[in-house]
Design an enzyme around this catalytic site. Structure first.
Site, PDB file in Angstrom:
ATOM      1  N   HIS A  27     143.021 -10.697 141.288  1.00  0.00           N
ATOM      2  CA  HIS A  27     142.964 -11.697 142.651  1.00  0.00           C
ATOM      3  C   HIS A  27     142.358 -10.926 143.637  1.00  0.00           C
ATOM      4  O   HIS A  27     143.017 -10.075 144.290  1.00  0.00           O
ATOM      5  CB  HIS A  27     144.439 -12.010 142.729  1.00  0.00           C
ATOM      6  N   ASN A  74     149.894 -13.628 148.773  1.00  0.00           N
ATOM      7  CA  ASN A  74     150.148 -15.255 149.185  1.00  0.00           C
ATOM      8  C   ASN A  74     151.158 -15.813 149.125  1.00  0.00           C
ATOM      9  O   ASN A  74     151.479 -16.544 150.108  1.00  0.00           O
ATOM     10  CB  ASN A  74     149.091 -16.066 147.977  1.00  0.00           C
ATOM     11  N   SER A  83     144.518 -18.308 142.865  1.00  0.00           N
ATOM     12  CA  SER A  83     145.641 -17.853 144.111  1.00  0.00           C
ATOM     13  C   SER A  83     146.998 -18.644 143.654  1.00  0.00           C
ATOM     14  O   SER A  83     147.942 -18.266 144.266  1.00  0.00           O
ATOM     15  CB  SER A  83     145.049 -18.418 145.319  1.00  0.00           C
ATOM     16  N   GLU A 123     144.699  -7.797 143.439  1.00  0.00           N
ATOM     17  CA  GLU A 123     146.125  -7.926 142.918  1.00  0.00           C
ATOM     18  C   GLU A 123     145.823  -7.986 141.386  1.00  0.00           C
ATOM     19  O   GLU A 123     144.809  -8.816 140.911  1.00  0.00           O
ATOM     20  CB  GLU A 123     146.733  -9.091 143.460  1.00  0.00           C
TER      21      GLU A 123
END
Ligand code: CAA
Length: 340
Positions: free
Chosen positions: A135, A186, A114, A147
């Protein structure tokens, strides 16, 4: 496809579960036997819930496709390996080096990191052109977004293959064309976490979460989400991204981490989880939506201006990855219309 997942924690077991549901053969690797036992229980629990809703047919058949192992040599014949160990560069680099030495030359190697740049991790990988970011979002079995991150060395072919892999397990891939800290979702979420943490003192945890749930319509409160995804995971992420110049600050997170209150997994974090999810009630006093969301909107604009993803992709990504009812640009339009 034979898929191995390195690390069987909250994300690892969920990623393995998704691949097994879609007919792949999965090897879950961990160094702790207890972690593998817990992962197996969690996957069965989750599959039983999905069965009750008619989303999977046969739990036993899916479980037959999942093996667990303490021996990393068992991943050698994988078509795809996804690393999902804790967010720590030393740990990740060690396991990626080990894995890339063992696997076949045509194996695709991915990280679910992340917070660490794919290009930085690729230094520890034997064939960096075959390495990318995949991700997932917690819980991987319910959140539709993946992602797909192109590191500086990732080949175009492997990047496109990553997009196809995500589609093959029923996910909606968002291409992340530049390897920036926190990728897309994120970066936005860390802004929200930082804003929420900075409001503590002026407002309580419950008042801030009440605004997130009832005014912004988030599926979980912000502190509830920090607990749900793990205080330890979030604290480690905040350290890694800060080291790389991204300001994700939350003193309350550090305090909880140091006390060993790790959130839902340990029974206590910002909330008490011993009797299940906290019940967040609507409060009279709560922050205005813009106090929470403004920095996230600015971050969305930065992402678009820097050619990382498009406006539409950013909005779709936060809706699918975080379950928000609106994307950051949709919140912006709503706030602007309220001001007028
Ligand atoms: N497997 C199967 N079913 C599950 C499940 C799982 N792992 N977890 C929850 N469910 C089921 C529940 O049992 C429940 O079923 P019923 O409707 O039959 O009761 C259903 O899903 C809905 O759950 P809840 O009633 O508990 O609550 P909800 O409606 O709020 O949905 C949620 C749960 C989908 C998790 C939702 O709260 C949500 O979208 N939360 C936000 C999660 C999020 O932001 N994730 C991303 C975090 S960031 C990240 O992961 C990236 C990173 O790098 C840190």
């Amino acid at each position: 496809m034979k898929v191995s997942v390195l690390g069987s924690g909250l994300m690892g077991h969920g990623i393995g579960e998704v691949f097994a549901i879609y007919g792949n053969y999965v090897t879950l690797y961990d160094i702790y036997p207890e972690a593998l036992k817990k992962a197996t229980i969690n996957v069965i629990d989750s599959l039983e819930k999905l069965k009750q809703k008619g989303k999977v047919d046969n739990v036993d058949e899916i479980m037959k496709r999942i093996n667990t192992t303490l021996n990393i040599a068992d991943i050698s014949d994988s078509d795809l390996v996804i690393e999902a160990v804790p967010e720590n560069l030393e740990l990740k680099s060690k396991i990626l080096l080990q894995a890339s030495t063992i696997v076949r030359e045509d194996c695709v190697l991915a990280s679910n990191t992340s917070s660490l740049p794919i290009s930085e991790l690729s230094r520890y990988v034997r064939r960096p052109e075959r390495f990318l970011g995949l991700h997932f979002f917690n819980p991987p079995v319910l959140m539709r977004l993946v992602e797909v991150v192109k590191g500086n060395e990732t080949s175009e072919k492997i990047f496109n293959q990553g997009i196809e892999i995500a589609k093959s397990i029923g996910k909606i891939p968002i291409p992340v064309r530049k390897d920036v800290i926190g990728f897309v979702v994120n970066r936005i979420l860390f802004r929200v976490f930082t804003s929420a943490c900075s409001l503590l003192g002026k407002y309580t945890v419950e008042e801030i979460d009440s605004s997130a749930k009832y005014l912004l319509g988030f599926p979980m409160g912000i502190f509830e989400l920090l607990d749900y995804t793990g205080i330890d995971t979030n604290y480690l992420i905040s350290l890694e991204v800060k080291k790389r110049g991204f300001n994700y600050t939350c003193p309350a997170l550090e305090e909880l981490y140091k006390k060993g209150n790790l959130g839902s997994k340990s029974g206590k974090g910002f909330y008490d989880w011993r009797n299940g999810r906290p019940k967040i009630l609507r409060r009279d006093k709560m922050p205005k939506p813009e106090e929470i969301i403004s920095s996230a909107i600015q971050e969305g604009e930065w992402i678009v201006e820097n050619g990382i993803s498009t406006k539409e992709e950013v909005d779709l990504a936060v809706k699918l990855g975080l379950g928000w009812p609106k994307g950051v640009f949709e919140y912006k339009a709503e706030l602007n219309s309220m001001v007028r």
